[in-house]
Write an enzyme that holds these catalytic residues in place. Sequence first.
Site, PDB file in Angstrom:
ATOM      1  N   LYS A 188      23.121  -5.312  16.046  1.00 28.49           N
ATOM      2  CA  LYS A 188      22.896  -3.909  15.673  1.00 28.49           C
ATOM      3  C   LYS A 188      23.229  -2.961  16.815  1.00 28.49           C
ATOM      4  O   LYS A 188      23.720  -1.858  16.583  1.00 28.49           O
ATOM      5  CB  LYS A 188      21.438  -3.691  15.247  1.00 28.49           C
ATOM      6  CG  LYS A 188      21.128  -4.177  13.850  1.00 28.49           C
ATOM      7  CD  LYS A 188      19.898  -3.444  13.324  1.00 28.49           C
ATOM      8  CE  LYS A 188      19.519  -3.926  11.941  1.00 28.49           C
ATOM      9  NZ  LYS A 188      18.290  -3.262  11.452  1.00 28.49           N
ATOM     10  N   LYS A 219      27.239 -11.097   2.643  1.00 26.37           N
ATOM     11  CA  LYS A 219      26.072 -10.708   1.841  1.00 26.37           C
ATOM     12  C   LYS A 219      26.301  -9.360   1.161  1.00 26.37           C
ATOM     13  O   LYS A 219      26.908  -8.464   1.752  1.00 26.37           O
ATOM     14  CB  LYS A 219      24.851 -10.570   2.769  1.00 26.37           C
ATOM     15  CG  LYS A 219      23.923 -11.763   2.746  1.00 26.37           C
ATOM     16  CD  LYS A 219      22.750 -11.569   3.682  1.00 26.37           C
ATOM     17  CE  LYS A 219      21.541 -10.957   2.999  1.00 26.37           C
ATOM     18  NZ  LYS A 219      20.291 -11.136   3.755  1.00 26.37           N
ATOM     19  N   LYS A 256      23.906  -2.742   1.412  1.00 24.90           N
ATOM     20  CA  LYS A 256      23.897  -1.314   1.117  1.00 24.90           C
ATOM     21  C   LYS A 256      24.879  -0.567   2.009  1.00 24.90           C
ATOM     22  O   LYS A 256      25.290   0.544   1.705  1.00 24.90           O
ATOM     23  CB  LYS A 256      22.499  -0.735   1.304  1.00 24.90           C
ATOM     24  CG  LYS A 256      22.013  -0.789   2.745  1.00 24.90           C
ATOM     25  CD  LYS A 256      20.929   0.243   2.980  1.00 24.90           C
ATOM     26  CE  LYS A 256      20.654   0.533   4.429  1.00 24.90           C
ATOM     27  NZ  LYS A 256      20.913  -0.421   5.448  1.00 24.90           N
TER      28      LYS A 256
END
Length: 348
Positions: free
Chosen positions: A127, A210, A213
């Site tokens: 991240k 995956k 969003k």
Amino acid sequence: MSDAVQTQSTPNAAFTPRVFSGIQPSGNLHLGNYLGALKRFADAQEQGIESIYCMVDLHAITVWQDPADLARATRELCAGFIAAGVDPEKSILFNQSQVPEHTQMAWIFNCVARMGWMQRMTQFKDKAGKNAQNASLGLFAYPALMAADILVYHATHVPVGEDQKQHLELTRDIATKFNHDYGVDFFPITEPVIEGAATRVMSFRDGTKKMSKSDPSDMSRINLTDDADAIAKKIRKAKTDPDPLPDSLEGLQDRPEAMNLVNIYAALADLTPEQVIAEHAGQQFGTFKPSLADLAVAKLSPISTEMSRLMQDQGEIDRILGRGAERAREIATPILQKTYDIVGMIRS
Ligand code: TRP
């Protein structure tokens, strides 16, 4: 069900089985959140184990969140839980920031966890990316807050996705070190309950990634707010290969997109992937996709309708979150107080 909480296998015989899980309110709930988390939680309710589900708004702000969007996403997530069948009377549903014991416990754990442990966390590295110096201190400390979320309830079982495994190992390390350093047997060693492959929903554009969003392509996912037309269109256009469905699961080994659609069908219909294959062997996607689209619309439309109904009554959602927070605090407060006593904090 493979997800069943195995109470006899826990090393925490002294602890009452208790489930805790958290989801970030970051907007855009999708099919992956539904099958991998919300539906699983609703199904597990029937096991009658005390379950606590938290909208982790404090985790969300480890990266920038627009305040109005954050509040809306938190309410929408709460609506999603309820629309998916999680009963706010049976389970405890609340947003993290309404239970200050999480952050109080997190500070204690910041002082238990070691820098070296935190520096190994792969999610932080992913991240923070190349610009780690500019990441928030909160993003680095995030897993210690997650350990606090779990351990402030003495939760014994935590259903999560594969990507959270390392954070749960850290939670166990923190519990073990605390118990050792203070010479107590106070925190349980939490069991991860990792979702199976059949509920891991992959992108409609790339069966090896995956469903997310944050994928720039809206066609890669089904949002829980999509209407029937959008759902059907996205399934019809989902990437596949030219072969018909095989007659056994082995035939799907190197066909991630086909496997994904079979898994989704199975999860929505409460069947095993084997059963779906047995029923649809030899079908072309021109036949299988419309069946899947019908099934998805039948299962998901009532959820999106219920979510928008709930979202119209903000007061009701806030009341549910507030009541959930009260019930959560009844469990967390004595555990935090006992922790303070163990650590040597004076409570006058
Ligand atoms: N880190 C989890 C995620 O991103 C969310 C989370 C926060 C969580 N606290 C938790 C999950 C406690 C399980 C238990 O998916």
